[in-house]
Structures are given as C-alpha cells and as structure tokens.
Design a protein around this motif. Structure first.
Motif, PDB file in Angstrom:
ATOM      1  N   SER A   1       0.969  -1.069  -0.277  1.00  0.00           N
ATOM      2  CA  SER A   1       0.034   0.228   0.029  1.00  0.00           C
ATOM      3  C   SER A   1       1.017   1.147   0.621  1.00  0.00           C
ATOM      4  O   SER A   1       0.514   2.115  -0.755  1.00  0.00           O
ATOM      5  CB  SER A   1      -0.979   0.097   1.301  1.00  0.00           C
ATOM      6  N   ILE A   2       1.949   1.366   1.069  1.00  0.00           N
ATOM      7  CA  ILE A   2       2.507   2.174   1.098  1.00  0.00           C
ATOM      8  C   ILE A   2       3.667   2.540  -0.330  1.00  0.00           C
ATOM      9  O   ILE A   2       3.546   4.300  -0.687  1.00  0.00           O
ATOM     10  CB  ILE A   2       3.595   2.211   2.296  1.00  0.00           C
ATOM     11  N   SER A   3       4.513   1.715  -1.253  1.00  0.00           N
ATOM     12  CA  SER A   3       4.774   1.445  -2.270  1.00  0.00           C
ATOM     13  C   SER A   3       3.984   1.734  -3.684  1.00  0.00           C
ATOM     14  O   SER A   3       4.262   2.945  -4.347  1.00  0.00           O
ATOM     15  CB  SER A   3       5.692   0.190  -2.930  1.00  0.00           C
ATOM     16  N   ARG A   4       3.283   2.092  -3.479  1.00  0.00           N
ATOM     17  CA  ARG A   4       1.507   2.106  -4.646  1.00  0.00           C
ATOM     18  C   ARG A   4       1.001   4.323  -4.340  1.00  0.00           C
ATOM     19  O   ARG A   4       1.085   4.287  -4.910  1.00  0.00           O
ATOM     20  CB  ARG A   4       0.636   1.387  -4.031  1.00  0.00           C
ATOM     21  N   THR A   5       1.036   3.686  -2.970  1.00  0.00           N
ATOM     22  CA  THR A   5       1.219   5.472  -2.949  1.00  0.00           C
ATOM     23  C   THR A   5       1.879   6.531  -2.894  1.00  0.00           C
ATOM     24  O   THR A   5       1.561   7.010  -3.671  1.00  0.00           O
ATOM     25  CB  THR A   5       0.427   5.610  -1.116  1.00  0.00           C
ATOM     26  N   ILE A   6       3.340   5.987  -3.127  1.00  0.00           N
ATOM     27  CA  ILE A   6       4.263   6.979  -3.270  1.00  0.00           C
ATOM     28  C   ILE A   6       4.204   7.041  -5.072  1.00  0.00           C
ATOM     29  O   ILE A   6       4.807   8.270  -5.596  1.00  0.00           O
ATOM     30  CB  ILE A   6       5.621   5.893  -2.543  1.00  0.00           C
TER      31      ILE A   6
ATOM     32  N   VAL B   1      -1.876   2.416   9.050  1.00  0.00           N
ATOM     33  CA  VAL B   1      -1.033   2.856   7.596  1.00  0.00           C
ATOM     34  C   VAL B   1      -1.902   2.855   6.370  1.00  0.00           C
ATOM     35  O   VAL B   1      -1.784   3.304   5.428  1.00  0.00           O
ATOM     36  CB  VAL B   1       0.455   1.899   7.812  1.00  0.00           C
ATOM     37  N   VAL B   2      -1.881   1.887   6.490  1.00  0.00           N
ATOM     38  CA  VAL B   2      -2.874   1.113   4.777  1.00  0.00           C
ATOM     39  C   VAL B   2      -4.267   2.370   4.583  1.00  0.00           C
ATOM     40  O   VAL B   2      -4.803   2.104   3.193  1.00  0.00           O
ATOM     41  CB  VAL B   2      -3.378  -0.199   4.758  1.00  0.00           C
TER      42      VAL B   2
ATOM     43  N   SER C   1      -3.232   5.322   3.554  1.00  0.00           N
ATOM     44  CA  SER C   1      -2.569   5.275   1.711  1.00  0.00           C
ATOM     45  C   SER C   1      -3.468   5.418   1.372  1.00  0.00           C
ATOM     46  O   SER C   1      -3.465   5.592  -0.079  1.00  0.00           O
ATOM     47  CB  SER C   1      -1.655   4.058   1.969  1.00  0.00           C
TER      48      SER C   1
ATOM     49  N   SER D   1      -4.255   8.153  -1.603  1.00  0.00           N
ATOM     50  CA  SER D   1      -4.290   7.300  -2.842  1.00  0.00           C
ATOM     51  C   SER D   1      -5.741   7.624  -3.534  1.00  0.00           C
ATOM     52  O   SER D   1      -5.372   7.754  -4.750  1.00  0.00           O
ATOM     53  CB  SER D   1      -3.910   6.051  -3.344  1.00  0.00           C
TER      54      SER D   1
ATOM     55  N   SER E   1      -3.094   0.929  -9.049  1.00  0.00           N
ATOM     56  CA  SER E   1      -2.940   2.088  -8.567  1.00  0.00           C
ATOM     57  C   SER E   1      -4.193   0.879  -8.057  1.00  0.00           C
ATOM     58  O   SER E   1      -4.761   1.264  -6.734  1.00  0.00           O
ATOM     59  CB  SER E   1      -3.190   3.315  -8.731  1.00  0.00           C
TER      60      SER E   1
ATOM     61  N   SER F   1      -6.514  -3.491  -0.398  1.00  0.00           N
ATOM     62  CA  SER F   1      -6.150  -2.073   0.695  1.00  0.00           C
ATOM     63  C   SER F   1      -7.017  -2.497   1.979  1.00  0.00           C
ATOM     64  O   SER F   1      -7.880  -3.115   2.383  1.00  0.00           O
ATOM     65  CB  SER F   1      -5.675  -1.429   0.288  1.00  0.00           C
TER      66      SER F   1
END
Length: 337
Positions: A122-127, A211-212, A215, A219, A240, A247
């Motif tokens: 989730s974090i990597s995709r949000t970035i 966190v998810v 995110s 996103s 995405s 998520s």
C-alpha cells in the motif's frame, strides 16, 4: 459483596457443546472456513504461478509473490483447526505439545508478516501515485521485511520461552499459558512481560491497518485528481486501483482482529490482572465472546482475507484472467475429452 471479585467464571465448554446454539454456530464457522480454503488454496497457487511467470519483475510483482506464498501457508496451517471444529473442538493434532507450539508460533508469525507485506504494498503504491517519477528502492523494502521478520521471531521466542502451549477449546486454537514458580519468580515481572508482548502484538496488528487506511485515502484522493491518458499511464492507473481494492479487503478482514487483540490487552491489564487465571474477565465472560471472538478474529478473518485475494486478482488483472482461462482450457482438453 464489595470485597469480592466481580470477574465471572470461565464458560464451561462441556456444557456449551450440548447446546443447539453451539452446533449451529460451530457448523457455520466450519463451513465458512472450508469454503474459504477451497477457494483460497487453489486460487493462491494459481496466482503465485502467474506472478512467478511474469516477465516484468518489479517491486509490486515481488510483493504479490510474497503475499500469495504467505496466503498459501496461512490456508494450509489452518486445516487442523477445521478438523477440530468439525469434531466438537477436540484437540486432534493439537494434543501434541510440540505440534501445538510450532503451530501457534507459525500462525502468529504468518499473520503479522502478511499484514506487514500488505502495508508495504500500500505504501509503495501510494508513493507511486503521489510521486509518479519516484522509484521505490526494492532493496530497502526487502531489508525492511527481513528486519521485521527477525524482530518478530526474536520477540515471540522470548515470550514462548516463559510460557507453555495448551489447547484452548474456547479459542479453537493453541494458546500460551504463562506458568511461574511463586517461590523463585516474580509474578509481577512475568505479568509485565505478558503485557509488553500483547501490547506489542496489538501495535503490530493495529499499525498496518491504520497505515493502509491513510494510504488508501491519500491514493483515492490523488487518483480522482489525475486521470491518465496514454496506454502506459492507464496501466499504472489500473494497477493502483487494484492495490486500493486489495487494501480495502485487508482493512475489512483485519479490523475485527485488531479490536479483539486490543480488548484482550485491556483485559490482562485490568483490575484483576495480577491474578493469573482471572481471564476471561468481564469482556470475555459472555459465551459468544469467549467461544467465538478468537475463532472469528484470529482464524476466520485471516483465512477469509487469504481467500478473497485471488478473487480480487482475477477480477482486476487481465493477465490473471487470461492465465486462468488457459489453465481451464488445458484441463478440459486433457481430462474432459
């Protein structure tokens, strides 16, 4: 009387087994687990085969491979629980202390590592969504995963060293009981260890969904602002959106797990916490909470999450659909003609 403990006694499993309520609820729970396993095991095997054969070996593909592998292991490790539920919650394989210890260790480890992997996805995709030109470092993600694994192995091993396994009919799984020598050991010190362990567990189970969630919100807001035009960007957009659905499923399935672990952490730190054996306390003294909160939160929701993921892959990924269609075609040609 005012000086007496208000903690209700532990519900009687033998009396509960004879009720219609037990037969209905346990039957529904066992059927649900069987249905999830029938979908999750083959589904995740097919998904893992697809991700392993993908030519593009990027970070999302690697994380999907890890997630599928963990989901397969999670499904397999809960098969003995289904057998127990179908046999009136008798221990069966869990009657062996060694098997009970290994099972509880692996089940907890799989749960926490799976949640951490989803959080990384989730974090990597949000970035990528917020900063399309920023490339997430694959090595850093893998190192973080390894460190997280080492931390949980060490911390769980410390707790397991001071506790003994036992089959819990109420939880329908193996649990740990902290025994101590009153003359040689300080019960307050061991209670502190138990409190730290379950506080850490609640944080590690609670932090990933939080966190998810953030995110997910970030996103979705960013995706609504920007609509991609060319084919390459459309592919990124679809990927995405897939992660966002992934998520959302994760949040849905793990909310109950998080709440139940927090409630238990509160119970063991309540006014009767110093009395080892005061569990289930006020919160878990009701029959439903005692007999179904743990099977639902730590077993059913975990297996449900693992079984919904391959359905999500099939729904959102064109390559996955084509791969499944080819497998079905090959099966029909070889076995039905």
């Amino acid at each position: 009387m005012s000086g007496e403990s208000t903690v209700k006694p532990t519900p009687d499993i033998s009396a509960f087994r004879g009720t219609l309520e037990y037969r209905v609820y346990d039957g529904i729970l066992a059927f649900g687990l069987c249905a999830c396993l029938l979908v999750g095991l083959p589904g995740n095997c097919i998904a893992l085969r697809y991700f392993l054969r993908k030519e593009k070996k990027n970070l999302p593909t690697l994380l999907y491979q890890i997630a599928c592998s963990l989901d397969i292991c999670s499904s397999v490790i809960h098969l003995p629980v289904v057998v127990s539920l179908l046999n009136e919650r008798n221990p069966e394989l869990f009657d062996n202390p060694l098997f009970c210890s290994i099972w509880s260790f692996l089940a907890l480890l799989l749960l926490q590592i799976s949640m951490f992997v989803v959080m990384l996805q989730s974090i990597s995709r949000t970035i990528v969504i917020v900063s399309p030109f920023y490339k997430v470092n694959k090595a850093a993600v893998l190192v973080a995963q390894l460190l997280y694994l080492m931390f949980h192995v060490a911390w769980t091993a410390v707790y397991f060293q001071h506790s003994k396994p036992f089959w819990s009919p109420g939880a329908a799984q193996c649990a740990r009981f902290m025994e101590f020598d009153v003359e040689n050991e300080d019960p307050v010190k061991l209670l502190m260890l138990k409190t730290l362990y379950f506080t850490n567990r609640s944080i590690c189970i609670g932090a990933p969904p939080i966190v998810v969630f953030f995110s997910f919100v970030i996103s979705v807001a960013q995706l609504r602002k920007s609509q991609f035009q060319n084919a390459n960007q459309t592919e990124k957009y679809e990927a995405s959106v897939t992660i966002m659905y992934f998520s959302a499923v994760f949040l849905f399935c793990n909310f109950i797990t998080f709440v139940n672990n927090v409630l238990y952490t509160i119970v063991i730190n309540g006014p009767d916490a110093s009395k080892f054996g005061s569990y289930p306390g006020v919160i878990y003294s009701s029959k439903f909470m005692f007999f179904y909160s743990w099977p639902l939160s730590d077993i059913f929701c975990v297996v449900l999450n693992a079984s919904l993921n391959p359905l999500l892959y099939f729904w959102r990924m064109k390559g996955m659909k084509q791969s499944v269609q080819r497998l079905v075609k090959i099966f029909c040609m070889n076995y039905l003609t």
